[in-house]
Design an enzyme around this catalytic site. Structure first.
Site, PDB file in Angstrom:
ATOM      1  N   ASP A   1       0.820  -1.219   0.000  1.00 40.39           N
ATOM      2  CA  ASP A   1       0.000   0.000   0.000  1.00 40.39           C
ATOM      3  C   ASP A   1       0.854   1.269   0.000  1.00 40.39           C
ATOM      4  O   ASP A   1       0.321   2.372  -0.122  1.00 40.39           O
ATOM      5  CB  ASP A   1      -1.000   0.003   1.169  1.00 40.39           C
ATOM      6  CG  ASP A   1      -0.361  -0.151   2.538  1.00 40.39           C
ATOM      7  OD1 ASP A   1       0.593  -0.934   2.661  1.00 40.39           O
ATOM      8  OD2 ASP A   1      -0.820   0.513   3.482  1.00 40.39           O
ATOM      9  N   HIS A   2       2.180   1.111   0.107  1.00 43.64           N
ATOM     10  CA  HIS A   2       3.071   2.286   0.098  1.00 43.64           C
ATOM     11  C   HIS A   2       3.997   2.313  -1.121  1.00 43.64           C
ATOM     12  O   HIS A   2       4.727   3.287  -1.301  1.00 43.64           O
ATOM     13  CB  HIS A   2       3.901   2.313   1.383  1.00 43.64           C
ATOM     14  CG  HIS A   2       3.050   2.478   2.600  1.00 43.64           C
ATOM     15  ND1 HIS A   2       2.936   3.672   3.276  1.00 43.64           N
ATOM     16  CD2 HIS A   2       2.223   1.608   3.227  1.00 43.64           C
ATOM     17  CE1 HIS A   2       2.081   3.516   4.279  1.00 43.64           C
ATOM     18  NE2 HIS A   2       1.633   2.269   4.275  1.00 43.64           N
TER      19      HIS A   2
ATOM     20  N   HIS B   1       7.323  -1.005  13.094  1.00 45.58           N
ATOM     21  CA  HIS B   1       6.255  -1.605  12.305  1.00 45.58           C
ATOM     22  C   HIS B   1       6.626  -3.057  12.031  1.00 45.58           C
ATOM     23  O   HIS B   1       7.682  -3.510  12.448  1.00 45.58           O
ATOM     24  CB  HIS B   1       6.098  -0.762  11.021  1.00 45.58           C
ATOM     25  CG  HIS B   1       4.876  -1.053  10.214  1.00 45.58           C
ATOM     26  ND1 HIS B   1       3.644  -1.248  10.760  1.00 45.58           N
ATOM     27  CD2 HIS B   1       4.703  -1.175   8.853  1.00 45.58           C
ATOM     28  CE1 HIS B   1       2.766  -1.476   9.798  1.00 45.58           C
ATOM     29  NE2 HIS B   1       3.390  -1.442   8.635  1.00 45.58           N
TER      30      HIS B   1
ATOM     31  N   ASP C   1       3.399   4.067   8.751  1.00 40.02           N
ATOM     32  CA  ASP C   1       2.913   2.988   9.616  1.00 40.02           C
ATOM     33  C   ASP C   1       3.836   2.761  10.818  1.00 40.02           C
ATOM     34  O   ASP C   1       5.028   2.474  10.661  1.00 40.02           O
ATOM     35  CB  ASP C   1       2.814   1.692   8.801  1.00 40.02           C
ATOM     36  CG  ASP C   1       1.895   1.842   7.606  1.00 40.02           C
ATOM     37  OD1 ASP C   1       1.493   2.973   7.291  1.00 40.02           O
ATOM     38  OD2 ASP C   1       1.581   0.808   6.982  1.00 40.02           O
TER      39      ASP C   1
HETATM   40 ZN    ZN Z   1       0.259   0.963   5.239  1.00 40.31          ZN
HETATM   41 ZN    ZN Z   2       2.780  -1.114   6.587  1.00 38.57          ZN
END
Ligand code: ZN
Ligand code: ZN
Length: 304
Positions: A67-68, A143, A213
């Site tokens: 998602d990044h 994370h 995150d």
């Molecule tokens: Zn994320």
């Molecule tokens: Zn992440």
């Protein structure tokens, strides 16, 4: 005030929804664009914000969760179709080049410009980019995979000249830069004019911290102390505190605690879980601790 703003391209978490796009934003410092994270379809959001692709030379990737970073190959390919020739620098941890280089070699054989991966160590707080006006350093985060946030700091600016005083003392054009840098002016008949009579102090340099995150992580507090704007992971509300801990994300409460402890000027919440049809619950929880908090939203611009 000179332009320093953050354009939000995406502020959802891993699951894309019709409401939120995946993580990406653009720091615009006097029309130089710096992208942070590049989730899938970032290039469409970039276009929707009417940003200029040719002003983008640096992309910073916080960590290698899809998602990044899944938007990176598509964006790089599009920049080639647009005829880019200037270097593009991708700042990321070392594995990023291992993952993306083979993909670029396969899909973008005719790329008309070089893509340069610049590796950083996400465990260290270190300067990773610098130019005439800006420094970018890493903020180690906590994370599930190695992750770093980024601190964007303007360099000290020059004083403003007082035009009427410059005219009054007939300061020649050739000496204006010296005056801006703090020099006194000596008139042709030897009179010393103190710099303070000719200038007013420069604007304070501004700082933006992007904390992607992360679990609640107090070690970032001294690094982000006093920033003008802090973007912080707020995937969950208090009712999901256990889930936040398991997935190594933060709650609104935790983001606000960090903002308060670091004396930041303003907090912006982002990386919202798809479970919230309306993030006002997160905003309310954060504002109870840190009132100057806002919600991130796609296609909006935050001015520092
Ligand atoms: Zn994320
Ligand atoms: Zn992440």
């Amino acid at each position: 005030m000179e332009r320093f703003e953050v354009d939000i391209l995406g502020c959802g978490s891993a699951l894309p929804t019709t409401k939120h796009s995946l993580s990406s934003q653009v720091v615009n410092l006097r029309d130089k664009l710096f992208m942070i994270d590049c989730g899938e379809a970032t290039q469409l959001q970039f276009r929707a914000m009417k940003l200029n692709f040719m002003r983008l030379n640096h992309i910073f990737i916080s960590h290698l969760h899809g998602d990044h970073c899944f938007g990176l190959p598509g964006l790089i390919s599009t920049l080639g179709l647009l005829g880019r020739t200037a270097e593009l620098h991708v700042h990321a941890q070392p594995d990023a080049e291992k993952m993306f280089r083979p993909m670029l070699d396969y899909f973008c054989k005719e790329l008309p410009y070089p893509v340069i991966f610049q590796a950083f160590d996400p465990k260290k707080n270190a300067l990773i980019f610098e130019d005439r006006t800006l420094c970018v350093s890493t903020i180690p985060l906590k994370h599930r995979v190695p992750t770093a946030g980024f601190l964007f700091e303007e360099k000290p600016k020059r004083a403003h000249i007082l035009r009427e005083m410059i005219d009054f003392y007939q300061v020649p054009f050739s000496q204006i830069n010296a005056v801006k840098d703090g020099a006194d002016f000596v008139t042709p008949d030897g009179q010393i004019v103190a710099n303070a009579r000719l200038t007013r102090p420069a604007d304070a340099p501004q700082k933006y911290a992007y904390c992607s995150d992360t679990s609640y992580y107090e070690k970032i507090i001294p690094i982000i102390e006093g920033v003008d704007l802090l973007y912080h992971d707020t995937t969950f509300g208090e009712s999901e505190a256990v889930r936040a801990k398991q997935t190594m994300h933060s709650t609104a409460h935790q983001a606000a605690e960090i903002a308060r402890a670091a004396n930041v000027k303003k907090l912006v919440l982002g990386h919202f879980s798809a479970r919230y049809p309306n993030e006002n619950v997160l905003l309310t929880e954060a504002q109870a601790i840190f009132p100057n908090t806002v919600l991130a939203a796609e296609l909006t611009c935050l001015k520092l």
